[in-house]
Design a protein around this motif. Structure first.
Motif, mmCIF file in Angstrom:
data_model
loop_
_atom_site.group_PDB
_atom_site.id
_atom_site.type_symbol
_atom_site.label_atom_id
_atom_site.label_comp_id
_atom_site.label_asym_id
_atom_site.label_seq_id
_atom_site.Cartn_x
_atom_site.Cartn_y
_atom_site.Cartn_z
ATOM 1 N N GLU A 185 0.798 -1.215 0.000
ATOM 2 C CA GLU A 185 0.000 0.000 0.000
ATOM 3 C C GLU A 185 0.836 1.274 0.000
ATOM 4 O O GLU A 185 0.293 2.361 -0.141
ATOM 5 C CB GLU A 185 -0.923 0.011 1.221
ATOM 6 C CG GLU A 185 -1.905 -1.154 1.263
ATOM 7 C CD GLU A 185 -2.733 -1.142 2.518
ATOM 8 O OE1 GLU A 185 -2.425 -0.323 3.414
ATOM 9 O OE2 GLU A 185 -3.680 -1.946 2.624
ATOM 10 N N THR A 186 2.169 1.187 0.183
ATOM 11 C CA THR A 186 3.003 2.381 0.307
ATOM 12 C C THR A 186 4.297 2.220 -0.488
ATOM 13 O O THR A 186 4.726 1.094 -0.797
ATOM 14 C CB THR A 186 3.359 2.659 1.780
ATOM 15 O OG1 THR A 186 4.072 1.539 2.310
ATOM 16 C CG2 THR A 186 2.122 2.927 2.606
ATOM 17 N N VAL A 187 4.902 3.355 -0.791
ATOM 18 C CA VAL A 187 6.237 3.443 -1.383
ATOM 19 C C VAL A 187 7.023 4.461 -0.570
ATOM 20 O O VAL A 187 6.512 5.543 -0.252
ATOM 21 C CB VAL A 187 6.176 3.864 -2.868
ATOM 22 C CG1 VAL A 187 7.582 4.025 -3.437
ATOM 23 C CG2 VAL A 187 5.396 2.853 -3.675
ATOM 24 N N VAL A 188 8.266 4.137 -0.207
ATOM 25 C CA VAL A 188 9.099 5.002 0.624
ATOM 26 C C VAL A 188 10.239 5.559 -0.229
ATOM 27 O O VAL A 188 10.998 4.798 -0.843
ATOM 28 C CB VAL A 188 9.666 4.246 1.845
ATOM 29 C CG1 VAL A 188 10.575 5.156 2.658
ATOM 30 C CG2 VAL A 188 8.518 3.732 2.712
ATOM 31 N N LEU A 189 10.337 6.897 -0.278
ATOM 32 C CA LEU A 189 11.419 7.590 -0.963
ATOM 33 C C LEU A 189 12.389 8.145 0.072
ATOM 34 O O LEU A 189 11.970 8.676 1.114
ATOM 35 C CB LEU A 189 10.868 8.743 -1.819
ATOM 36 C CG LEU A 189 9.867 8.378 -2.920
ATOM 37 C CD1 LEU A 189 9.367 9.637 -3.597
ATOM 38 C CD2 LEU A 189 10.502 7.446 -3.926
ATOM 39 N N ARG A 190 13.681 8.042 -0.206
ATOM 40 C CA ARG A 190 14.699 8.558 0.718
ATOM 41 C C ARG A 190 15.203 9.909 0.226
ATOM 42 O O ARG A 190 15.609 10.052 -0.932
ATOM 43 C CB ARG A 190 15.849 7.571 0.862
ATOM 44 C CG ARG A 190 17.024 8.094 1.671
ATOM 45 C CD ARG A 190 17.754 6.988 2.374
ATOM 46 N NE ARG A 190 16.921 6.343 3.390
ATOM 47 C CZ ARG A 190 17.374 5.375 4.204
ATOM 48 N NH1 ARG A 190 18.620 4.967 4.101
ATOM 49 N NH2 ARG A 190 16.570 4.828 5.101
ATOM 50 N N VAL A 191 15.175 10.890 1.128
ATOM 51 C CA VAL A 191 15.617 12.255 0.852
ATOM 52 C C VAL A 191 16.811 12.555 1.754
ATOM 53 O O VAL A 191 16.809 12.210 2.944
ATOM 54 C CB VAL A 191 14.479 13.266 1.099
ATOM 55 C CG1 VAL A 191 14.939 14.680 0.788
ATOM 56 C CG2 VAL A 191 13.265 12.908 0.256
ATOM 57 N N GLU A 192 17.828 13.196 1.188
ATOM 58 C CA GLU A 192 19.062 13.448 1.925
ATOM 59 C C GLU A 192 19.504 14.886 1.715
ATOM 60 O O GLU A 192 19.352 15.439 0.617
ATOM 61 C CB GLU A 192 20.154 12.488 1.466
ATOM 62 C CG GLU A 192 21.439 12.552 2.276
ATOM 63 C CD GLU A 192 22.456 11.523 1.804
ATOM 64 O OE1 GLU A 192 23.280 11.880 0.941
ATOM 65 O OE2 GLU A 192 22.398 10.375 2.276
ATOM 66 N N ALA A 193 20.067 15.491 2.778
ATOM 67 C CA ALA A 193 20.553 16.872 2.708
ATOM 68 C C ALA A 193 21.796 16.996 3.565
ATOM 69 O O ALA A 193 21.873 16.418 4.661
ATOM 70 C CB ALA A 193 19.489 17.846 3.178
ATOM 71 N N ARG A 194 22.779 17.770 3.100
ATOM 72 C CA ARG A 194 23.995 18.037 3.866
ATOM 73 C C ARG A 194 23.795 19.309 4.668
ATOM 74 O O ARG A 194 23.429 20.358 4.129
ATOM 75 C CB ARG A 194 25.193 18.179 2.929
ATOM 76 C CG ARG A 194 26.511 18.428 3.642
ATOM 77 C CD ARG A 194 27.680 18.355 2.686
ATOM 78 N NE ARG A 194 27.832 17.016 2.116
ATOM 79 C CZ ARG A 194 28.831 16.668 1.322
ATOM 80 N NH1 ARG A 194 29.756 17.558 0.989
ATOM 81 N NH2 ARG A 194 28.900 15.432 0.852
ATOM 82 N N THR A 195 24.043 19.226 5.973
ATOM 83 C CA THR A 195 23.723 20.323 6.870
ATOM 84 C C THR A 195 24.946 20.746 7.676
ATOM 85 O O THR A 195 26.006 20.113 7.619
ATOM 86 C CB THR A 195 22.604 19.921 7.837
ATOM 87 O OG1 THR A 195 23.103 18.912 8.741
ATOM 88 C CG2 THR A 195 21.415 19.360 7.088
ATOM 89 N N MET A 196 24.755 21.792 8.446
ATOM 90 C CA MET A 196 25.778 22.237 9.383
ATOM 91 C C MET A 196 26.022 21.157 10.439
ATOM 92 O O MET A 196 25.087 20.440 10.807
ATOM 93 C CB MET A 196 25.327 23.542 10.054
ATOM 94 C CG MET A 196 26.313 24.116 11.046
ATOM 95 S SD MET A 196 25.666 25.601 11.863
ATOM 96 C CE MET A 196 25.565 26.719 10.462
ATOM 97 N N PRO A 197 27.243 20.998 10.928
ATOM 98 C CA PRO A 197 27.509 19.952 11.920
ATOM 99 C C PRO A 197 26.621 20.084 13.150
ATOM 100 O O PRO A 197 26.452 21.169 13.706
ATOM 101 C CB PRO A 197 28.986 20.169 12.271
ATOM 102 C CG PRO A 197 29.560 20.857 11.100
ATOM 103 C CD PRO A 197 28.476 21.705 10.535
#
Length: 351
Positions: A260-272
């Motif tokens: 019933e679902t699909v999971v997408l992975r989102v990634e971001a580079r941030t301040m430490p």
């Protein structure tokens, strides 16, 4: 020792003392001059070494002040003023102690040698005592040496988020023997430097914020990806996210597929150290965007087909059949037959 009783004995003793003084005064003066020279040289050398170490520590504290903002952006985040000051103070304290002990200890041994003291037993005793103390306090020595190398190698500092294996939290103080951490729930951990086998520093370089976005199975993934990127781009233009996000947000692709679902992975580079804050903010933005676009997070189950109508009539009872076993079992038991004594052949009387 007998005291002189006559003038001749007094005169003889005086001549002997004067002769002894006349023979040894030059040696005494030479020894005194050497001792004074050794002490003055040791004090001057100690002062010079301390001044050089102080200048070196001051230069270490200010080494990044003249760098350009572009080149020092990462370095300024890694080494703040408090961390740099504490690291320099710790290194300076160790160097000053080692220098003072070495210079003054050597001077003391040279003075004792000039005074005619046999240093061989003293050095032997000191060596045995040092071995005994080192063996008994080996944990303390291990903690001290580990703390020195941790500070010199700049493995972590005040304000860093670290994981030492036995505890994790924010570094409050870095000492030569113990490191003080503030845990996530407010507790304070005192960790011996010699017991730390591995260190994960989450505040050096950059952090990664990872968000798993769940959508319905039948949603258009291309449209969902475009919506995620548009929301992240709008977020990156607003304060304080414009400083916390260092690179554009990326959609890595499909992480998992279910019925019933699909999971997408989102990634971001941030301040430490800001990955969790960016993760929460990004989830909130995506939830608002999905609500406006009408994207479902889960497929709704299809309605079930109607089943047969229930039957109101009940099956016939077994008692309705007079020939059934239950009907026969419910019949009354007949009374026993009674015979008269006058005529045994007569039929029985039915009551």
């Amino acid at each position: 020792m007998d005291l002189p009783t006559s003038a001749e004995q007094v005169s003889t003793s005086t001549r002997q003392a004067a002769s002894w003084l006349d023979t040894n005064w030059q040696t005494w003066v030479e020894v005194a001059v050497r001792i004074v020279f050794i002490l003055v040289l040791a004090l001057v050398l100690r002062a010079v070494v301390r001044k050089l170490i102080t200048q070196l520590i001051a230069r270490m504290s200010k080494e990044s002040e003249h760098e350009s903002p572009e080149s020092s952006r990462l370095g300024g985040l890694l080494v703040n003023s408090e961390r740099r000051h504490q690291r320099s103070a710790a290194i300076g304290s160790v160097l000053l102690s080692v220098a003072s002990f070495s210079i003054m200890g050597t001077a003391a041994l040279m003075v004792l040698a000039d005074l005619g003291v046999d240093l061989a037993p003293l050095l032997a005793s000191a060596g045995v005592a040092g071995v005994a103390i080192g063996f008994g306090a080996r944990n303390l020595v291990t903690d001290f040496l580990s703390g020195v190398f941790m500070i010199m190698e700049d493995q972590y500092g005040v304000g860093d988020e670290i994981d030492t294996g036995v505890a994790s939290g924010t570094v409050l103080e870095v000492g030569l023997r113990v490191t003080k951490l503030r845990g996530a729930t407010g507790e304070i951990w005192y960790i011996r430097n010699g017991e730390v086998k591995r260190i994960a520093n989450m505040s050096q370089g950059w952090s990664t914020a990872t968000v798993d976005v769940q959508v319905g199975y039948r949603e258009d993934l291309a449209m969902v990806e475009e919506l995620i990127l548009d929301s992240a781009e709008a977020m990156a233009k607003e304060a304080p996210w414009d400083e916390l996000l260092w690179d554009p947000v990326r959609v890595l692709g499909v992480e998992s597929v279910a019925a019933e679902t699909v999971v997408l992975r989102v990634e971001a580079r941030t301040m430490p150290g800001k990955a969790s804050l960016v993760t929460r903010g990004l989830r909130q933005r995506l939830k608002h965007a999905f609500d406006q676009a009408g994207i479902k997070l889960k497929e709704e189950p299809s309605p079930a087909a109607p089943g047969p109508a229930p039957v109101d009539t009940l099956p016939p009872s077994a008692l309705s059949d007079p020939a059934s076993a239950r009907s026969l079992a419910t019949r009354p038991i007949p009374m026993p037959v009674q015979h008269t004594a006058e005529d045994p052949t007569s039929p029985p009387k039915v009551p």
